[in-house]
Write an enzyme that holds these catalytic residues in place. Structure first.
Site, PDB file in Angstrom:
ATOM      1  N   ASP A  34     -24.488 -49.295 -58.743  1.00 41.63           N
ATOM      2  CA  ASP A  34     -23.794 -50.071 -57.950  1.00 41.63           C
ATOM      3  C   ASP A  34     -24.486 -51.579 -57.107  1.00 41.63           C
ATOM      4  O   ASP A  34     -24.652 -51.850 -55.986  1.00 41.63           O
ATOM      5  CB  ASP A  34     -23.395 -49.375 -56.495  1.00 41.63           C
ATOM      6  N   ARG A  42     -18.306 -57.417 -49.523  1.00 44.94           N
ATOM      7  CA  ARG A  42     -18.250 -57.071 -50.770  1.00 44.94           C
ATOM      8  C   ARG A  42     -17.225 -58.050 -51.325  1.00 44.94           C
ATOM      9  O   ARG A  42     -17.209 -57.890 -52.577  1.00 44.94           O
ATOM     10  CB  ARG A  42     -18.186 -55.694 -50.846  1.00 44.94           C
ATOM     11  N   LYS A  94     -13.070 -52.914 -59.175  1.00 42.35           N
ATOM     12  CA  LYS A  94     -12.760 -51.771 -58.258  1.00 42.35           C
ATOM     13  C   LYS A  94     -12.147 -52.564 -56.815  1.00 42.35           C
ATOM     14  O   LYS A  94     -12.586 -53.738 -56.525  1.00 42.35           O
ATOM     15  CB  LYS A  94     -14.131 -50.985 -57.968  1.00 42.35           C
ATOM     16  N   HIS A 123     -15.438 -42.960 -47.785  1.00 43.00           N
ATOM     17  CA  HIS A 123     -16.694 -41.898 -47.990  1.00 43.00           C
ATOM     18  C   HIS A 123     -16.506 -40.860 -46.719  1.00 43.00           C
ATOM     19  O   HIS A 123     -16.782 -39.796 -46.965  1.00 43.00           O
ATOM     20  CB  HIS A 123     -18.068 -42.904 -47.751  1.00 43.00           C
ATOM     21  N   ASP A 149     -13.310 -43.336 -58.402  1.00 44.54           N
ATOM     22  CA  ASP A 149     -14.495 -43.477 -57.343  1.00 44.54           C
ATOM     23  C   ASP A 149     -15.324 -42.251 -57.262  1.00 44.54           C
ATOM     24  O   ASP A 149     -14.854 -41.149 -57.718  1.00 44.54           O
ATOM     25  CB  ASP A 149     -13.967 -43.904 -56.259  1.00 44.54           C
TER      26      ASP A 149
END
Length: 468
Positions: free
Chosen positions: A63, A131, A161, A174, A245
């Site tokens: 990543d 991001r 993504k 997460h 993911d």
């Protein structure tokens, strides 16, 4: 055929048992995703994994969206996507792709999970933020496609993504399952625009762990046949590789059952399970259909061939940042120019072990600006924020308590500047501030650029790419 090629284990330095990783390599795992480590440790791990793999090519993924600094301590960060969004420049986005590819290849990584094409249209989103390229789907589409091309020309594979768009949620997947209340029409007019633009350039698509009840009431996107096969493959005509993911995230429950559902839904790669050896054992007892394994193997083999193209060399992170930071910086509010002999009161928010403001402060001191604590008398207040995204953190931006503190502090000074080296959100509510300077990331050269702008030696040429 080997179902283990559908598994791409995650390897976290300091957490993952190397014996398990080498066992998965020997079983024929298709690739690995690397987190953390040092340059030399990553290189050595990759060497050992490939040495133990029976495959002609073992993919190594990471990543590295903003360079190596996000995962490897002491390594340079690259200007964030939101900074690139402030420039609105496809050339800068393309050059960033080349730079990321250069950094990845230097370690032996040949697949960078980037770019993020989620929209930055929810200030409370704790995991998208910098991001993203911004809130405008057409801007994100242009810049995302350019970065995809830069990665490809730079000699690595890319992955767009998190399909179909993770931006308008306020929960970190997460930690739990975000819910996106959008219709397909809403998505087609917003979130899906960047993906549609980038799909012809995409080596793979990563599916987000988020529930969209209007499309599938039961399954998150990463496990939804309607979303993966019905929308991505059939409506949007994507014929390439599809990743889940990371399966270790808390959004999907039991990862073995989730893995079967993901494969049946149309995914080709099971990424970063909590226990990849257990997942491998499970798939041996509950094998996916032959056509699923065959489709994944065929797509992976085709991508191996793509890596044989001679790469175009990108700039170093330092050169990229220094060249483009002024184009990516944004200034709003009154003009403030620090002079030699001035005293600046300094406050800092959101810092952690990954970031240090010393470069910024040293540049000001070298120019003859004296730095004191915020409660002391000074010509100007400088409030720097390093609030940034971090997986499993669950929040971002200045807290309400920090906002109140900053509001009260700013009232004590005739001039006050908020300098953001991360999230742009939070300080827009603080009326006492006289100016705001956004760099959107902690890279050393971004900090140096901020100092030069405050000293009147550079100008900020960017425009804010989000709604404040």
């Amino acid at each position: 055929m080997n179902a283990n090629r559908l598994i791409y284990p995650g390897f976290w330095f300091g957490k993952t048992d190397k014996k398990d990783a080498l066992e998965m390599a020997r079983r024929g795992a298709g690739g690995f995703c690397i987190y953390g480590g040092t340059r030399e440790a990553v290189k050595e791990l990759i060497r050992q994994l490939r040495e133990n793999s029976p495959l002609s090519h073992l993919f190594i993924c990471a990543d590295y969206e903003d360079g190596l600094g996000r995962w490897i301590g002491g390594e340079p960060w690259v200007l964030s996507n939101l900074a690139v969004g402030a420039s609105a420049s496809e050339e800068i986005a393309y050059q960033k792709g080349l730079t990321l590819a250069r950094e990845a290849r230097a370690l032996g990584v040949d697949w960078v999970f980037a770019p993020v094409l989620d929209l930055c249209d929810e200030p409370k989103n704790p995991i998208v933020n910098t991001r993203s390229f911004g809130a405008d789907p057409h801007l994100v589409a242009r810049l995302g496609a350019a970065l995809c091309k830069g990665l490809s020309d730079g000699g690595v594979l890319n992955s767009i993504k998190h399909f179909p768009g993770h931006g308008r949620t306020a929960q970190d997947s997460h930690l739990g399952l975000p819910v996106l209340h959008r219709t397909l029409k809403n998505l087609q007019e917003n979130e899906l625009i960047p993906f549609a633009r980038a799909l012809p350039l995409a080596d793979s698509v990563m599916i987000g762990h988020l529930l969209i009840p209007s499309l599938d009431e039961q399954n998150p996107a990463s496990l939804s046949h309607h979303i993966i096969t019905g929308i991505l493959k059939e409506k949007m005509n994507f014929g390439g590789l599809v990743f889940t993911d990371a399966l270790c995230m808390k959004a999907i429950g039991d990862e073995t059952q989730a893995s079967l559902k993901a494969l049946q839904a149309g995914a080709h790669i099971l990424l970063a399970a909590e226990d990849s050896v257990a997942l491998s054992d499970f798939l041996e007892k509950n094998p996916p259909a032959d056509e699923i394994v065959y489709a994944s193997e065929k797509l992976q083999d085709a991508l191996v061939q793509k890596l044989t193209t001679a790469p175009k060399e990108g700039l170093s992170p330092q050169s990229f940042n220094a060249r483009f930071a002024p184009d990516c910086a944004v200034w709003t509010g009154e003009n403030v120019r620090l002079e030699r002999g001035w005293t600046a009161a300094y406050l800092e928010f959101g810092n952690n072990e990954s970031f240090a403001a010393q470069d910024f402060l040293n540049a000001l001191k070298t120019a003859g600006v004296r730095i004191v604590k915020a409660e002391e008398e000074a010509d100007v207040l400088l409030a720097a924020s390093f609030s940034n995204y971090k997986a499993f953190k669950g929040h971002i931006n200045l807290s309400p308590e920090e906002q109140t503190f900053l509001e009260n502090a700013a009232k004590q000074y005739k001039q006050s500047v908020f300098i953001s080296f991360g999230s742009p959100f939070g300080a827009e509510k603080i009326s006492a501030l006289t100016a705001r300077l956004f760099l959107f990331g902690p890279a050393r050269e971004a900090q140096m650029c901020a100092a030069q702008i405050l000293l009147g030696r550079q100008q900020a040429h960017g425009r804010i790419p989000v709604q404040l």
